[in-house]
Design a protein around this motif. Sequence first.
Motif, PDB file in Angstrom:
ATOM      1  N   ASP A 239       0.880  -5.556  -1.619  1.00 57.79           N
ATOM      2  CA  ASP A 239       1.847  -6.292  -0.803  1.00 57.79           C
ATOM      3  C   ASP A 239       1.192  -6.863   0.452  1.00 57.79           C
ATOM      4  O   ASP A 239       1.381  -8.027   0.799  1.00 57.79           O
ATOM      5  N   VAL A 240       0.397  -6.045   1.145  1.00 58.24           N
ATOM      6  CA  VAL A 240      -0.258  -6.495   2.379  1.00 58.24           C
ATOM      7  C   VAL A 240      -1.288  -7.577   2.070  1.00 58.24           C
ATOM      8  O   VAL A 240      -1.352  -8.605   2.756  1.00 58.24           O
ATOM      9  N   ALA A 241      -2.102  -7.371   1.040  1.00 60.56           N
ATOM     10  CA  ALA A 241      -3.144  -8.339   0.713  1.00 60.56           C
ATOM     11  C   ALA A 241      -2.546  -9.689   0.334  1.00 60.56           C
ATOM     12  O   ALA A 241      -3.035 -10.739   0.778  1.00 60.56           O
ATOM     13  N   SER A 242      -1.504  -9.685  -0.479  1.00 62.91           N
ATOM     14  CA  SER A 242      -0.890 -10.952  -0.886  1.00 62.91           C
ATOM     15  C   SER A 242      -0.283 -11.688   0.300  1.00 62.91           C
ATOM     16  O   SER A 242      -0.402 -12.910   0.406  1.00 62.91           O
ATOM     17  N   GLN A 243       0.349 -10.953   1.219  1.00 56.17           N
ATOM     18  CA  GLN A 243       0.941 -11.599   2.387  1.00 56.17           C
ATOM     19  C   GLN A 243      -0.122 -12.223   3.280  1.00 56.17           C
ATOM     20  O   GLN A 243       0.032 -13.350   3.770  1.00 56.17           O
ATOM     21  N   LEU A 244      -1.212 -11.520   3.520  1.00 52.14           N
ATOM     22  CA  LEU A 244      -2.267 -12.050   4.383  1.00 52.14           C
ATOM     23  C   LEU A 244      -2.934 -13.266   3.750  1.00 52.14           C
ATOM     24  O   LEU A 244      -3.271 -14.223   4.444  1.00 52.14           O
ATOM     25  N   LEU A 245      -3.109 -13.248   2.438  1.00 49.00           N
ATOM     26  CA  LEU A 245      -3.676 -14.414   1.766  1.00 49.00           C
ATOM     27  C   LEU A 245      -2.740 -15.609   1.853  1.00 49.00           C
ATOM     28  O   LEU A 245      -3.183 -16.745   2.057  1.00 49.00           O
ATOM     29  N   VAL A 246      -1.446 -15.379   1.702  1.00 48.91           N
ATOM     30  CA  VAL A 246      -0.476 -16.468   1.823  1.00 48.91           C
ATOM     31  C   VAL A 246      -0.492 -17.043   3.234  1.00 48.91           C
ATOM     32  O   VAL A 246      -0.392 -18.264   3.422  1.00 48.91           O
ATOM     33  N   PRO A 271      -2.798 -12.004  28.572  1.00 50.27           N
ATOM     34  CA  PRO A 271      -2.574 -11.319  29.855  1.00 50.27           C
ATOM     35  C   PRO A 271      -1.093 -11.165  30.160  1.00 50.27           C
ATOM     36  O   PRO A 271      -0.284 -12.054  29.902  1.00 50.27           O
ATOM     37  N   ALA A 272      -0.752 -10.001  30.716  1.00 50.28           N
ATOM     38  CA  ALA A 272       0.630  -9.740  31.143  1.00 50.28           C
ATOM     39  C   ALA A 272       0.595  -8.983  32.457  1.00 50.28           C
ATOM     40  O   ALA A 272       1.337  -8.022  32.662  1.00 50.28           O
ATOM     41  N   SER A 273      -0.263  -9.414  33.385  1.00 51.78           N
ATOM     42  CA  SER A 273      -0.466  -8.725  34.657  1.00 51.78           C
ATOM     43  C   SER A 273       0.459  -9.287  35.722  1.00 51.78           C
ATOM     44  O   SER A 273       0.885 -10.442  35.674  1.00 51.78           O
ATOM     45  N   SER A 274       0.763  -8.434  36.682  1.00 50.77           N
ATOM     46  CA  SER A 274       1.608  -8.852  37.796  1.00 50.77           C
ATOM     47  C   SER A 274       1.380  -7.895  38.966  1.00 50.77           C
ATOM     48  O   SER A 274       1.476  -6.677  38.795  1.00 50.77           O
ATOM     49  N   GLY A 275       1.053  -8.466  40.133  1.00 44.69           N
ATOM     50  CA  GLY A 275       0.854  -7.625  41.309  1.00 44.69           C
ATOM     51  C   GLY A 275      -0.304  -6.662  41.138  1.00 44.69           C
ATOM     52  O   GLY A 275      -1.437  -7.049  40.846  1.00 44.69           O
ATOM     53  N   LYS A 276      -0.016  -5.368  41.269  1.00 49.14           N
ATOM     54  CA  LYS A 276      -1.045  -4.350  41.135  1.00 49.14           C
ATOM     55  C   LYS A 276      -1.243  -3.883  39.691  1.00 49.14           C
ATOM     56  O   LYS A 276      -2.084  -3.033  39.430  1.00 49.14           O
ATOM     57  N   THR A 277      -0.440  -4.411  38.788  1.00 46.99           N
ATOM     58  CA  THR A 277      -0.533  -4.017  37.388  1.00 46.99           C
ATOM     59  C   THR A 277      -1.425  -4.994  36.635  1.00 46.99           C
ATOM     60  O   THR A 277      -1.211  -6.216  36.693  1.00 46.99           O
ATOM     61  N   THR A 278      -2.408  -4.465  35.953  1.00 47.56           N
ATOM     62  CA  THR A 278      -3.318  -5.269  35.137  1.00 47.56           C
ATOM     63  C   THR A 278      -3.246  -4.759  33.711  1.00 47.56           C
ATOM     64  O   THR A 278      -3.645  -3.623  33.419  1.00 47.56           O
ATOM     65  N   ARG A 279      -2.717  -5.551  32.830  1.00 45.38           N
ATOM     66  CA  ARG A 279      -2.583  -5.136  31.442  1.00 45.38           C
ATOM     67  C   ARG A 279      -2.520  -6.358  30.540  1.00 45.38           C
ATOM     68  O   ARG A 279      -2.480  -7.501  31.000  1.00 45.38           O
ATOM     69  N   HIS A 280      -2.540  -6.102  29.240  1.00 45.53           N
ATOM     70  CA  HIS A 280      -2.388  -7.137  28.228  1.00 45.53           C
ATOM     71  C   HIS A 280      -1.274  -6.729  27.267  1.00 45.53           C
ATOM     72  O   HIS A 280      -0.933  -5.556  27.157  1.00 45.53           O
ATOM     73  N   ARG A 281      -0.738  -7.692  26.576  1.00 45.78           N
ATOM     74  CA  ARG A 281       0.215  -7.435  25.497  1.00 45.78           C
ATOM     75  C   ARG A 281      -0.146  -8.344  24.339  1.00 45.78           C
ATOM     76  O   ARG A 281      -0.950  -9.273  24.469  1.00 45.78           O
ATOM     77  N   LEU A 282       0.445  -8.068  23.182  1.00 47.31           N
ATOM     78  CA  LEU A 282       0.163  -8.872  22.016  1.00 47.31           C
ATOM     79  C   LEU A 282       1.029 -10.125  21.998  1.00 47.31           C
ATOM     80  O   LEU A 282       2.183 -10.101  22.432  1.00 47.31           O
ATOM     81  N   SER A 283       0.456 -11.196  21.482  1.00 46.84           N
ATOM     82  CA  SER A 283       1.197 -12.441  21.348  1.00 46.84           C
ATOM     83  C   SER A 283       2.373 -12.250  20.395  1.00 46.84           C
ATOM     84  O   SER A 283       2.258 -11.562  19.376  1.00 46.84           O
ATOM     85  N   ARG A 284       3.492 -12.839  20.730  1.00 48.78           N
ATOM     86  CA  ARG A 284       4.670 -12.767  19.876  1.00 48.78           C
ATOM     87  C   ARG A 284       4.801 -13.991  18.984  1.00 48.78           C
ATOM     88  O   ARG A 284       5.827 -14.211  18.363  1.00 48.78           O
ATOM     89  N   GLY A 285       3.752 -14.804  18.941  1.00 42.20           N
ATOM     90  CA  GLY A 285       3.752 -15.959  18.060  1.00 42.20           C
ATOM     91  C   GLY A 285       3.130 -15.609  16.720  1.00 42.20           C
ATOM     92  O   GLY A 285       2.936 -14.455  16.364  1.00 42.20           O
ATOM     93  N   GLY A 286       2.785 -16.628  15.959  1.00 38.80           N
ATOM     94  CA  GLY A 286       2.150 -16.412  14.669  1.00 38.80           C
ATOM     95  C   GLY A 286       3.141 -16.080  13.572  1.00 38.80           C
ATOM     96  O   GLY A 286       4.361 -16.085  13.759  1.00 38.80           O
ATOM     97  N   ASP A 287       2.595 -15.785  12.420  1.00 38.73           N
ATOM     98  CA  ASP A 287       3.392 -15.448  11.242  1.00 38.73           C
ATOM     99  C   ASP A 287       3.897 -14.016  11.382  1.00 38.73           C
ATOM    100  O   ASP A 287       3.112 -13.065  11.385  1.00 38.73           O
ATOM    101  N   ARG A 288       5.205 -13.842  11.461  1.00 39.00           N
ATOM    102  CA  ARG A 288       5.754 -12.502  11.694  1.00 39.00           C
ATOM    103  C   ARG A 288       5.628 -11.615  10.457  1.00 39.00           C
ATOM    104  O   ARG A 288       5.538 -10.394  10.561  1.00 39.00           O
ATOM    105  N   GLN A 289       5.633 -12.206   9.277  1.00 36.49           N
ATOM    106  CA  GLN A 289       5.433 -11.404   8.072  1.00 36.49           C
ATOM    107  C   GLN A 289       4.000 -10.875   8.009  1.00 36.49           C
ATOM    108  O   GLN A 289       3.768  -9.735   7.595  1.00 36.49           O
ATOM    109  N   ALA A 290       3.036 -11.691   8.420  1.00 41.46           N
ATOM    110  CA  ALA A 290       1.656 -11.219   8.484  1.00 41.46           C
ATOM    111  C   ALA A 290       1.500 -10.158   9.570  1.00 41.46           C
ATOM    112  O   ALA A 290       0.751  -9.186   9.391  1.00 41.46           O
ATOM    113  N   ASN A 291       2.216 -10.321  10.672  1.00 42.14           N
ATOM    114  CA  ASN A 291       2.188  -9.308  11.720  1.00 42.14           C
ATOM    115  C   ASN A 291       2.749  -7.982  11.215  1.00 42.14           C
ATOM    116  O   ASN A 291       2.230  -6.904  11.526  1.00 42.14           O
TER     117      ASN A 291
END
Length: 445
Positions: A239-246, A271-291
Amino acid sequence: MAKEHLKVIAGIDTHADTHHVGVITDTGQHLAAKEFPAAGAGYQGIIDFITGFGPVLAAGVEGTGSYGAELSRVLTRKGIHVVEVMRPNRQARRLQGKSDPLDAFQAAESVLAGRAATIPKSRDGAVESLRVLRAERATAMRARVAVMAQVKTLLITAPETIRAKYREMTSPALMAALEKTRPAGAPSGPLTSTATVLKRLANRYRHLHQELALIDAELDAILTLHAPMLRDLPGVGTDVASQLLVTVGDNPERVTTEAKFAALVGVAPIPASSGKTTRHRLSRGGDRQANKAIHRVVLVRMRYDSRTRSYVARRRQEGKSTKEIMRCLKRYVAREIYEQLLHPQPAPNCGSLRTVRITKHLTLQQAADALHAWPTTLSRLERGLRHDNDLHKRYETWLNYQSPANRPDTKPSAGPRAARLTVDAKDPGSRAGRRPSRSDRSSDP
């Protein structure tokens, strides 16, 4: 400018029945616009129309994954460079108006300005077959779930005569029992009508189950021929392999870097930093089924893969949360899968492990005791039912170090179990005569 010196760019606004084509020069001058039917003769008319002005630098096509799919294939076969174009900017639409010729010219201008540079999926190979099968599988899965939910709902309000018969049954046993029933009586009676409907729903459930089994077999056959080594990666199944290939398409070279692949599957850190906080988050774009497929791989590895479990333990000691650890793992998995898609590498040959062990007269239990693993785990590894590079290397190293001469002395008639019990009696703390404890299995792959 003489016609023979013109270099043109075409923009095509695609629809279900017609395609509207606009042609501009490489300097942005509008030349002509025309409408063609979305059929075989219309495709040839489009080619004749845009090539009649001079060499075609590129053709920007809207909807290459829907109405423009066949047109993109035809243009590519004729040697025309096709670029996927998004719909026109809404602000520009409000200012300039909306019409098919305007949309066609805006598609061509997007290619000229460099705003559109994505190569569309070719949709002419095995991956397209996977996409069609997965589309069928998704609807069949939803239909099967809906049938089961409807059966459960009907049983809630069914007469007690029916409810009592199926109250303690599991879902598979329930559907099998309902299918074997033979309702009799007047259709106007609630008891008969309920039993009849439940039987028909059970029959529908069985047909859907058989359809899904057939689809899975076809997916497995295509993957075996097209990308057999992709499923060698830990946590990657059919299931995972077929979805990623698609998601990548029949032409994976269009995704030029692994960073672009990470963005495509929605695991690119931003990047998702603000003020004294320095961090990252994952992009919410892209193919959600592949995600979703990447997320499933990470969950499987966190549960079964020894390297991943060691990594998770180390990062938790550093103060990272589970969410942050999974973010890092998803990025790593995306990098590993991208390399396998572009440069397939076979998994280690596990068949030799069993041969070497038998040649050296070593039992599976002896190997399991030495490696602090379950015998069933090593057995699945030897038979190729489990993929774990770390365990494979440790097992192979241990086998190469062993020889028939340095085996523990045991009586032939006593057997390996009696030998383990003897060692355990002499040393109660020995691991030789017992199964690995929970603490021993903490590092088990």
